[in-house]
Scaffold this motif. Structure first.
Motif, PDB file in Angstrom:
ATOM      1  N   GLU A 120     -11.793  11.688  -6.253  1.00 41.48           N
ATOM      2  CA  GLU A 120     -10.889  12.096  -7.276  1.00 41.48           C
ATOM      3  C   GLU A 120      -9.993  13.230  -6.915  1.00 41.48           C
ATOM      4  N   GLY A 121     -10.464  14.110  -5.912  1.00 40.80           N
ATOM      5  CA  GLY A 121      -9.371  15.009  -5.239  1.00 40.80           C
ATOM      6  C   GLY A 121      -8.213  14.406  -4.582  1.00 40.80           C
ATOM      7  N   PHE A 122      -8.626  13.261  -3.755  1.00 38.24           N
ATOM      8  CA  PHE A 122      -7.800  12.604  -2.932  1.00 38.24           C
ATOM      9  C   PHE A 122      -6.792  11.751  -3.850  1.00 38.24           C
ATOM     10  N   ASN A 123      -7.206  11.185  -4.987  1.00 41.44           N
ATOM     11  CA  ASN A 123      -6.458  10.410  -5.937  1.00 41.44           C
ATOM     12  C   ASN A 123      -5.313  11.269  -6.584  1.00 41.44           C
ATOM     13  N   CYS A 124      -5.799  12.613  -6.904  1.00 39.88           N
ATOM     14  CA  CYS A 124      -5.073  13.410  -7.700  1.00 39.88           C
ATOM     15  C   CYS A 124      -3.768  13.682  -6.621  1.00 39.88           C
ATOM     16  N   ALA A 125      -4.013  13.659  -5.506  1.00 42.86           N
ATOM     17  CA  ALA A 125      -2.905  14.132  -4.487  1.00 42.86           C
ATOM     18  C   ALA A 125      -2.040  12.975  -3.695  1.00 42.86           C
ATOM     19  N   MET A 126      -2.059  11.817  -4.693  1.00 38.71           N
ATOM     20  CA  MET A 126      -1.601  10.596  -3.806  1.00 38.71           C
ATOM     21  C   MET A 126      -0.005  10.407  -4.494  1.00 38.71           C
ATOM     22  N   LYS A 127       0.602  11.141  -4.656  1.00 36.79           N
ATOM     23  CA  LYS A 127       2.145  11.175  -5.050  1.00 36.79           C
ATOM     24  C   LYS A 127       2.763   9.994  -4.186  1.00 36.79           C
ATOM     25  N   ARG A 128       2.906  10.431  -3.089  1.00 38.96           N
ATOM     26  CA  ARG A 128       3.533   9.775  -2.090  1.00 38.96           C
ATOM     27  C   ARG A 128       3.122   8.200  -1.997  1.00 38.96           C
ATOM     28  N   GLN A 129       1.862   8.064  -1.793  1.00 42.43           N
ATOM     29  CA  GLN A 129       1.379   6.455  -2.010  1.00 42.43           C
ATOM     30  C   GLN A 129       1.601   6.013  -3.194  1.00 42.43           C
ATOM     31  N   ARG A 130       1.274   6.750  -4.253  1.00 42.82           N
ATOM     32  CA  ARG A 130       1.610   5.992  -5.606  1.00 42.82           C
ATOM     33  C   ARG A 130       2.804   5.312  -5.637  1.00 42.82           C
ATOM     34  N   ARG A 131       4.077   6.439  -5.494  1.00 44.20           N
ATOM     35  CA  ARG A 131       5.496   5.914  -5.470  1.00 44.20           C
ATOM     36  C   ARG A 131       5.779   4.755  -4.456  1.00 44.20           C
ATOM     37  N   PHE A 132       5.011   4.549  -3.353  1.00 44.83           N
ATOM     38  CA  PHE A 132       5.393   3.613  -2.374  1.00 44.83           C
ATOM     39  C   PHE A 132       4.854   2.303  -3.058  1.00 44.83           C
ATOM     40  N   PHE A 133       3.511   2.034  -3.485  1.00 50.61           N
ATOM     41  CA  PHE A 133       3.122   0.905  -3.958  1.00 50.61           C
ATOM     42  C   PHE A 133       4.054   0.560  -5.189  1.00 50.61           C
ATOM     43  N   LEU A 134       4.598   1.754  -6.175  1.00 48.64           N
ATOM     44  CA  LEU A 134       5.344   1.066  -7.243  1.00 48.64           C
ATOM     45  C   LEU A 134       6.688   0.867  -6.602  1.00 48.64           C
ATOM     46  N   LYS A 135       7.102   1.204  -5.644  1.00 45.42           N
ATOM     47  CA  LYS A 135       8.450   0.727  -5.176  1.00 45.42           C
ATOM     48  C   LYS A 135       8.240  -0.735  -4.520  1.00 45.42           C
ATOM     49  N   TYR A 136       7.121  -1.186  -3.976  1.00 41.82           N
ATOM     50  CA  TYR A 136       7.127  -2.345  -3.017  1.00 41.82           C
ATOM     51  C   TYR A 136       6.449  -3.192  -3.869  1.00 41.82           C
ATOM     52  N   CYS A 137       5.311  -3.139  -4.877  1.00 41.40           N
ATOM     53  CA  CYS A 137       4.561  -3.941  -5.219  1.00 41.40           C
ATOM     54  C   CYS A 137       5.384  -4.691  -6.477  1.00 41.40           C
ATOM     55  N   SER A 138       4.861  -6.066  -6.479  1.00 42.77           N
ATOM     56  CA  SER A 138       5.587  -6.693  -8.268  1.00 42.77           C
ATOM     57  C   SER A 138       5.085  -6.212  -9.345  1.00 42.77           C
ATOM     58  N   PRO A 139       5.637  -5.860 -10.123  1.00 39.71           N
ATOM     59  CA  PRO A 139       5.207  -5.461 -11.574  1.00 39.71           C
ATOM     60  C   PRO A 139       4.438  -6.460 -12.275  1.00 39.71           C
ATOM     61  N   THR A 140       4.898  -7.631 -11.994  1.00 46.47           N
ATOM     62  CA  THR A 140       4.359  -8.974 -12.671  1.00 46.47           C
ATOM     63  C   THR A 140       3.253  -9.566 -11.848  1.00 46.47           C
ATOM     64  N   GLN A 141       2.764  -9.227 -10.737  1.00 43.08           N
ATOM     65  CA  GLN A 141       1.835  -9.823  -9.946  1.00 43.08           C
ATOM     66  C   GLN A 141       0.365  -9.050 -10.357  1.00 43.08           C
ATOM     67  N   VAL A 142      -0.589  -9.846 -10.339  1.00 42.45           N
ATOM     68  CA  VAL A 142      -1.938  -9.189 -10.509  1.00 42.45           C
ATOM     69  C   VAL A 142      -2.629  -9.140  -9.338  1.00 42.45           C
ATOM     70  N   TYR A 143      -3.289  -7.950  -8.940  1.00 39.73           N
ATOM     71  CA  TYR A 143      -3.918  -7.764  -7.925  1.00 39.73           C
ATOM     72  C   TYR A 143      -5.476  -7.250  -8.086  1.00 39.73           C
ATOM     73  N   LEU A 144      -6.365  -7.558  -7.152  1.00 37.09           N
ATOM     74  CA  LEU A 144      -7.509  -7.345  -7.032  1.00 37.09           C
ATOM     75  C   LEU A 144      -7.704  -5.594  -6.696  1.00 37.09           C
ATOM     76  N   ASP A 145      -9.013  -5.228  -6.876  1.00 40.48           N
ATOM     77  CA  ASP A 145      -9.148  -3.898  -6.445  1.00 40.48           C
ATOM     78  C   ASP A 145      -9.733  -3.533  -4.994  1.00 40.48           C
ATOM     79  N   THR A 146      -9.056  -3.028  -4.337  1.00 38.15           N
ATOM     80  CA  THR A 146      -9.600  -2.472  -2.836  1.00 38.15           C
ATOM     81  C   THR A 146     -10.765  -1.854  -2.935  1.00 38.15           C
ATOM     82  N   THR A 147     -11.182  -1.162  -3.927  1.00 43.45           N
ATOM     83  CA  THR A 147     -12.390  -0.433  -3.872  1.00 43.45           C
ATOM     84  C   THR A 147     -13.756  -1.452  -4.015  1.00 43.45           C
ATOM     85  N   ILE A 148     -13.499  -2.738  -4.342  1.00 41.25           N
ATOM     86  CA  ILE A 148     -14.539  -3.122  -4.121  1.00 41.25           C
ATOM     87  C   ILE A 148     -15.532  -3.596  -2.829  1.00 41.25           C
TER      88      ILE A 148
END
Length: 274
Positions: A112-140
């Motif tokens: 939870e603490g790690f995810n709260c501080a993931m601003k840079r990483q979130r922005r990276f995914f938002l920039k380079y991932c496709s908003p129309t694509q369906v992704y699986l969850d890495t956490t599996i």
């Protein structure tokens, strides 16, 4: 006076972290990308004969031009990882962390603490991932490390059934099983191993791929090889193989069976190179 000035200097950063954490907990990133949660992802894998590869903080670091403990920075690998974020082909899916964008009360305090501080990483995914694509969850592949509240027994029983009756070849770094007592793959009908470098595997990528292409195509190919597993999964899939990038699956199951502690030190140790 110097201490006061230092505290004042860091106020903007602390405010920024607090604002990011608030946005995350309020669900303000939840609809930005289409990411199945862990249960939905596992169900999809159960129901469809697909290949998949996963992105975590290690892959993010490589794509940002940085090195990690078991893979030095490599511009070729970074470019391939970037390109594969938006692959939309039948039979293969990319996975990114659902928990980077969705706040879940059941997470460990460390995650939870790690995810709260993931601003840079979130922005990276938002920039380079496709908003129309369906992704699986890495956490599996790291459910036990990620959650305090979860039906782990039911989850791992389902995972075990994925391997029942399968003939599996596992491509993995040398020595990664030295500390594993409980092997998730023991339910396979047949299991063989193909060794690869445990560090900087991408520097030997052509040789690893050539060896992997000698595997019979009726076998399920599983890979535990850090960031190098992503292009290897894709390249083998394109040659007609079914391939799963297992990441931390095997270590996570072993930790679950051992009931390993999930404090900060233990989780940090879990993600260190073997």
């Amino acid at each position: 006076m110097n201490n006061i000035l230092k505290k004042i200097k860091h106020i903007p950063k602390r405010l920024d972290r607090e604002i990011e954490s608030m946005k995350y907990k309020k669900g303000m990133f939840a609809d930005k990308l289409k990411i199945l949660n862990s249960e939905e992802s596992l169900a999809y894998i159960e129901e469809h004969s697909i290949s998949f590869y996963r992105y975590g903080d290690g892959e993010l670091a490589i794509m940002m031009g940085e090195g990690i403990a078991f893979q030095e920075a490599d511009s070729r690998l970074a470019q391939r990882l970037l390109e594969m974020l938006t692959v939309q082909e039948p039979g293969i899916m990319a996975a990114i962390p659902h928990c980077y964008f969705h706040y879940d009360q059941g997470m460990t305090k460390v995650l939870e603490g790690f995810n709260c501080a993931m601003k840079r990483q979130r922005r990276f995914f938002l920039k380079y991932c496709s908003p129309t694509q369906v992704y699986l969850d890495t956490t599996i592949t790291q459910i036990y490390q990620s959650y305090e509240c979860y039906d782990f027994e039911q989850y791992f029983d389902r995972v075990k059934r994925l391997f029942c009756g399968r003939r599996v070849t596992l491509i993995c770094g040398r020595g990664i099983f030295k500390n594993i007592k409980y092997n998730l793959l023991e339910q396979c009908e047949e299991l063989e191993y193909m060794d690869a470098p445990s560090k900087n595997a991408f520097s030997e990528y052509d040789g690893i791929l050539a060896q992997a292409l000698t595997i019979p195509k009726d076998r399920l190919v599983c890979i535990v090889l850090g960031p190098t597993a992503k292009p290897l999964t894709y390249d083998l899939y394109r040659q007609g193989y079914q391939v799963w990038d297992l990441g931390h699956f095997l270590k996570d199951y072993d930790a679950y069976c051992k009931k390993t502690a999930k404090d900060s030190d233990s989780i940090t140790a879990f993600y260190r190179p073997d």
